[in-house]
Motif scaffolding. Structure first.
Motif, PDB file in Angstrom:
ATOM      1  N   LEU A   1      37.871  47.593  30.893  1.00 46.18           N
ATOM      2  CA  LEU A   1      38.115  47.078  32.246  1.00 46.18           C
ATOM      3  C   LEU A   1      38.998  48.051  33.023  1.00 46.18           C
ATOM      4  CD1 LEU A   1      38.631  43.271  31.579  1.00 46.18           C
ATOM      5  CD2 LEU A   1      36.767  44.332  32.887  1.00 46.18           C
ATOM      6  N   LYS A   2      39.981  48.625  32.352  1.00 46.08           N
ATOM      7  CA  LYS A   2      40.822  49.634  33.007  1.00 46.08           C
ATOM      8  C   LYS A   2      39.990  50.850  33.400  1.00 46.08           C
ATOM      9  CE  LYS A   2      45.186  48.181  30.954  1.00 46.08           C
ATOM     10  NZ  LYS A   2      46.285  48.504  30.018  1.00 46.08           N
ATOM     11  N   GLY A   3      39.016  51.207  32.555  1.00 41.00           N
ATOM     12  CA  GLY A   3      38.107  52.298  32.896  1.00 41.00           C
ATOM     13  C   GLY A   3      37.247  51.956  34.096  1.00 41.00           C
ATOM     14  N   ALA A   4      36.762  50.714  34.149  1.00 36.41           N
ATOM     15  CA  ALA A   4      35.955  50.265  35.287  1.00 36.41           C
ATOM     16  C   ALA A   4      36.779  50.305  36.571  1.00 36.41           C
ATOM     17  CB  ALA A   4      35.422  48.858  35.033  1.00 36.41           C
ATOM     18  N   ILE A   5      38.034  49.919  36.476  1.00 39.84           N
ATOM     19  CA  ILE A   5      38.929  49.938  37.638  1.00 39.84           C
ATOM     20  C   ILE A   5      39.137  51.375  38.114  1.00 39.84           C
ATOM     21  CG2 ILE A   5      41.330  49.558  38.350  1.00 39.84           C
ATOM     22  CD1 ILE A   5      41.194  46.988  36.522  1.00 39.84           C
ATOM     23  N   ALA A   6      39.365  52.279  37.187  1.00 37.56           N
ATOM     24  CA  ALA A   6      39.564  53.691  37.552  1.00 37.56           C
ATOM     25  C   ALA A   6      38.331  54.248  38.250  1.00 37.56           C
ATOM     26  CB  ALA A   6      39.892  54.516  36.308  1.00 37.56           C
ATOM     27  N   GLU A   7      37.161  53.915  37.732  1.00 27.55           N
ATOM     28  CA  GLU A   7      35.916  54.391  38.354  1.00 27.55           C
ATOM     29  C   GLU A   7      35.716  53.740  39.717  1.00 27.55           C
ATOM     30  OE1 GLU A   7      34.078  56.903  37.181  1.00 27.55           O
ATOM     31  OE2 GLU A   7      35.450  57.030  35.470  1.00 27.55           O
ATOM     32  N   GLY A   8      36.032  52.461  39.826  1.00 27.74           N
ATOM     33  CA  GLY A   8      35.908  51.764  41.102  1.00 27.74           C
ATOM     34  C   GLY A   8      36.807  52.358  42.165  1.00 27.74           C
ATOM     35  N   LYS A   9      38.011  52.735  41.764  1.00 29.61           N
ATOM     36  CA  LYS A   9      38.943  53.353  42.711  1.00 29.61           C
ATOM     37  C   LYS A   9      38.431  54.706  43.201  1.00 29.61           C
ATOM     38  CE  LYS A   9      43.198  51.072  41.275  1.00 29.61           C
ATOM     39  NZ  LYS A   9      44.522  51.221  40.636  1.00 29.61           N
ATOM     40  N   LYS A  10      37.653  55.383  42.366  1.00 32.48           N
ATOM     41  CA  LYS A  10      37.062  56.663  42.763  1.00 32.48           C
ATOM     42  C   LYS A  10      35.782  56.465  43.572  1.00 32.48           C
ATOM     43  CE  LYS A  10      37.069  58.381  38.483  1.00 32.48           C
ATOM     44  NZ  LYS A  10      36.840  59.328  37.363  1.00 32.48           N
TER      45      LYS A  10
END
Length: 113
Positions: free
Chosen positions: A82-91
């Motif tokens: 989920l933290k990875g998904a958040i990082a990608e979403g922010k990009k």
């Protein structure tokens, strides 16, 4: 003698209620994490990185709450994704966010079993 028996029964009943309440709360958080992760995936597949981000952040809050109430290695792995998904979403990378969210969903489902 009878009074002691009644007190013991009441204490055991209260303990059972509290234990079941914690278990139910953890399952409730896991269910919320699943729901928000599914929403993140759906929006991400439509190319909406902002909505993916919003739901991944909500899913993370619930997953972390479930992990606090009942530690589980699958939930821990789900949290990482989920933290990875958040990082990608922010990009703005919806596709990358979906990949992480799908991995998170698989692990959260395992934790909820």
């Amino acid at each position: 003698m009878m009074r002691n028996f009644v007190v013991v029964v009441l204490l055991l009943g209260a303990l059972a209620f509290v234990v079941n309440g914690v278990s139910w709360a953890a399952m409730s958080h896991a269910a919320e994490a699943v729901e928000h992760t599914e929403e993140a995936i759906s929006h991400g597949k439509q190319g909406h990185a902002d909505a993916l981000l919003k739901h991944a952040e909500a899913a993370l809050k619930h997953a972390e709450a479930a992990q606090k109430e009942k530690a589980n290695m699958h939930m821990e792995e789900g949290i990482k994704h989920l933290k990875g998904a958040i990082a990608e979403g922010k990009k703005g990378d919806a596709a990358g966010g979906v990949k992480h969210a799908e991995e998170a969903l698989m692990h959260i489902h395992e934790a909820a079993k």
